[in-house]
Scaffold this motif. Sequence first.
Motif, PDB file in Angstrom:
ATOM      1  N   THR A   1      10.837 -41.106  31.905  1.00 53.73           N
ATOM      2  CA  THR A   1      10.012 -41.237  30.711  1.00 53.73           C
ATOM      3  C   THR A   1       8.520 -41.102  30.959  1.00 53.73           C
ATOM      4  N   VAL A   2       8.001 -41.675  32.019  1.00 54.20           N
ATOM      5  CA  VAL A   2       6.556 -41.835  32.183  1.00 54.20           C
ATOM      6  C   VAL A   2       5.914 -40.568  32.746  1.00 54.20           C
ATOM      7  N   GLY A   3       4.927 -40.043  32.013  1.00 50.74           N
ATOM      8  CA  GLY A   3       4.164 -38.898  32.485  1.00 50.74           C
ATOM      9  C   GLY A   3       4.974 -37.634  32.655  1.00 50.74           C
ATOM     10  N   THR A   4       5.953 -37.421  31.801  1.00 45.92           N
ATOM     11  CA  THR A   4       6.761 -36.206  31.909  1.00 45.92           C
ATOM     12  C   THR A   4       5.931 -34.978  31.534  1.00 45.92           C
ATOM     13  N   ARG A   5       6.423 -33.824  31.958  1.00 48.82           N
ATOM     14  CA  ARG A   5       5.710 -32.585  31.649  1.00 48.82           C
ATOM     15  C   ARG A   5       5.564 -32.386  30.147  1.00 48.82           C
ATOM     16  N   ALA A   6       6.602 -32.719  29.392  1.00 47.41           N
ATOM     17  CA  ALA A   6       6.541 -32.553  27.937  1.00 47.41           C
ATOM     18  C   ALA A   6       5.514 -33.497  27.318  1.00 47.41           C
ATOM     19  N   HIS A   7       5.459 -34.734  27.808  1.00 43.40           N
ATOM     20  CA  HIS A   7       4.484 -35.696  27.279  1.00 43.40           C
ATOM     21  C   HIS A   7       3.055 -35.260  27.587  1.00 43.40           C
ATOM     22  N   LEU A   8       2.810 -34.822  28.820  1.00 39.30           N
ATOM     23  CA  LEU A   8       1.467 -34.391  29.200  1.00 39.30           C
ATOM     24  C   LEU A   8       1.039 -33.163  28.405  1.00 39.30           C
ATOM     25  N   ALA A   9       1.969 -32.265  28.164  1.00 45.20           N
ATOM     26  CA  ALA A   9       1.646 -31.068  27.384  1.00 45.20           C
ATOM     27  C   ALA A   9       1.310 -31.441  25.946  1.00 45.20           C
ATOM     28  N   ALA A  10       2.020 -32.406  25.396  1.00 42.14           N
ATOM     29  CA  ALA A  10       1.732 -32.855  24.034  1.00 42.14           C
ATOM     30  C   ALA A  10       0.334 -33.444  23.958  1.00 42.14           C
ATOM     31  N   ALA A  11      -0.062 -34.230  24.958  1.00 40.34           N
ATOM     32  CA  ALA A  11      -1.402 -34.816  24.961  1.00 40.34           C
ATOM     33  C   ALA A  11      -2.474 -33.735  25.042  1.00 40.34           C
ATOM     34  N   ASP A  12      -2.246 -32.705  25.859  1.00 38.98           N
ATOM     35  CA  ASP A  12      -3.208 -31.610  25.965  1.00 38.98           C
ATOM     36  C   ASP A  12      -3.355 -30.874  24.637  1.00 38.98           C
ATOM     37  N   ARG A  13      -2.243 -30.611  23.983  1.00 36.10           N
ATOM     38  CA  ARG A  13      -2.306 -29.891  22.696  1.00 36.10           C
ATOM     39  C   ARG A  13      -3.048 -30.727  21.649  1.00 36.10           C
ATOM     40  N   ILE A  14      -2.777 -32.010  21.623  1.00 34.90           N
ATOM     41  CA  ILE A  14      -3.444 -32.876  20.651  1.00 34.90           C
ATOM     42  C   ILE A  14      -4.945 -32.926  20.938  1.00 34.90           C
ATOM     43  N   ALA A  15      -5.323 -33.026  22.209  1.00 34.20           N
ATOM     44  CA  ALA A  15      -6.743 -33.085  22.562  1.00 34.20           C
ATOM     45  C   ALA A  15      -7.478 -31.836  22.109  1.00 34.20           C
ATOM     46  N   GLU A  16      -6.839 -30.687  22.223  1.00 31.86           N
ATOM     47  CA  GLU A  16      -7.477 -29.446  21.770  1.00 31.86           C
ATOM     48  C   GLU A  16      -7.787 -29.494  20.284  1.00 31.86           C
ATOM     49  N   ARG A  17      -6.975 -30.189  19.524  1.00 35.13           N
ATOM     50  CA  ARG A  17      -7.186 -30.263  18.072  1.00 35.13           C
ATOM     51  C   ARG A  17      -8.229 -31.309  17.683  1.00 35.13           C
ATOM     52  N   THR A  18      -8.737 -32.060  18.664  1.00 32.96           N
ATOM     53  CA  THR A  18      -9.733 -33.086  18.348  1.00 32.96           C
ATOM     54  C   THR A  18     -11.150 -32.680  18.752  1.00 32.96           C
ATOM     55  N   THR A  19     -11.292 -31.755  19.689  1.00 36.64           N
ATOM     56  CA  THR A  19     -12.622 -31.350  20.172  1.00 36.64           C
ATOM     57  C   THR A  19     -13.426 -30.776  19.020  1.00 36.64           C
ATOM     58  N   THR A  20     -14.647 -31.292  18.834  1.00 41.03           N
ATOM     59  CA  THR A  20     -15.454 -30.953  17.658  1.00 41.03           C
ATOM     60  C   THR A  20     -16.708 -30.198  18.072  1.00 41.03           C
ATOM     61  N   LEU A  21     -16.878 -29.001  17.532  1.00 39.59           N
ATOM     62  CA  LEU A  21     -18.067 -28.189  17.790  1.00 39.59           C
ATOM     63  C   LEU A  21     -19.064 -28.423  16.660  1.00 39.59           C
TER      64      LEU A  21
END
Length: 597
Positions: A402-422
Amino acid sequence: MPSRRTVLAATAGVTAALAVGSPADAAPVDDRKLRALISRMTLQEKVGQLFVMRVYGHSATDPDQADIDANLSEIGVRTAAELIAKYRVGGIIYFTWAHNTRDPHQIADLSNGIQRASLTQPRGLPMLITTDQEHGIVCRVGKPATLFPGAMAMGAGGSRRDARTLGRISGAELRAIGINQDYSPDADVNINPANPVIGVRSFGADPEAVAVMVAAEVGGYQRSSVAATAKHFPGHGDTAVDSHYGFPVITHSRELWEKLDAVPFRAAVAAGIDAIMTAHIQFPALDDSGDPATLSHPILTGILRGELGYDGVVVTDSLGMQGVRTKYGDDRVPVLALKAGADQLLNPPDLPVAWNAVLTAVRDGELTEARLDESILRVLRLKARLKLFRQPYVSGHGVDRTVGTRAHLAAADRIAERTTTLLVNDGPLLPLSPATHDRLLVVGADPASPSGTTGPPTGVLTAAFTELGFSATALSTGTAPSAATIARAVAAAREADAVVVTTYNVTAGSAQRTLVEQLAATGTPVVAIAVRNPYDVARLPSARACLATYSWTDVELRAAARVIAGAVGPRGRLPVPVQRADAPGQVLYPIGYGLSY
């Protein structure tokens, strides 16, 4: 990890007494059986169930000697197991500084040891094990666990689905390591740019938008059978004083409270929130006694219970904070909190004093045993809903799965991209390309690293840009660069094709502002990244481009690098307004502002 036989032996008594549903069903908790459990408890055991306490050490029974010494000094016991045996506390809170959270398997072992220590006591009950895993700047469990953007970044993303995903994944990983309650999400509406304690821990300044995100995150945690906790009631978002060190006063009218602060808490209650944490703030429009909300019967019982209709667990914020200790001594605070309507007493500075004060208050008639029973019933209901009577333990296999799986880490990266504000892109300068701006100099503030980081922001960004094909060099200049440091950065900037500078809470006279101005004066284009408060942009007019990440954890910094390089487009929108630096009454960038390309 305990064997199945150990689990069954330790939980046989309470499991037989309760008809608690399996994880897959939604069977209601049987209050009659919970009350029967309470009726068999001694007064001392009842008092203990009301406390959630810190304890030092990576192990419940065999901590390091330094942690044993700290426990003896602060609590009068050697280990977590001794704490439970002596005081029968109902919960434990994990902190990084208490050496509770070294790595996932160690945390799981500690959690199992705590559960075992409690369940093997006479009339043993499972434990609520909790921590502050807000993500962003407040995280107690670090890598290799999955770390997400913090609340204000999530507010910039504005996605209900992403907030629910955060709660679901974070909850699943916490549950896998034995943490069954999270003191998150923050339901405060941050309308004060000078707020020193909430700030980016809030989803934003729009109460309706905050409410949507709070409810969504709560739903995610519920899917993973982890108790979410909305904080800090009745609302800590408009303070200029940190309640850890002072006693903030909220001057909102009752009408403004209804329209602003109350909205996310009402949404949390409607979403079935498991627990609500109190604030150590004075709120005269809600209670003119001068007492902090944590000790206010009109606020906790009259408003939260009566008007909002909330009947779940109410937990105090830490009783070691100055905001709750200003008017009363440590022997009175826990008694007054219970009289006000709180159910759980979090982390008192002196547990023996607090525990004995509650015990004495019952024996002297100031508190009734029936009043304690009300709170214990709520706590046991929560433990039953979390299936802790049947499933108190976790396994090493569950951690690995469960902890730090590839799918979980990828989800966090995708979400972070949607939060970066220019926020600024003159020219436009961005996106940068290695073909035109190969030599990048990364300078700026390197604030103390939260758990979601592998190193200072300048180093993390430099590594991210290198992976994206740039020739990147790091030069840390700090949050208060000296003239000599600024001169070194300026000299290096003259040899670069572009400069990326991280900023951290820039003020009018900040040396960080001078740094950005002198870097820009070289003619080399400057890209500024506000790694905490987005308000920095108002004081950086010389930067050709400005972005906000709302935190400096790896996941947010890597996303910012991909945005700057054009690997993804910026999608975040400001969840708070940014006022002009020279005219604070005027809005420079409103809520919802954000550039794209």
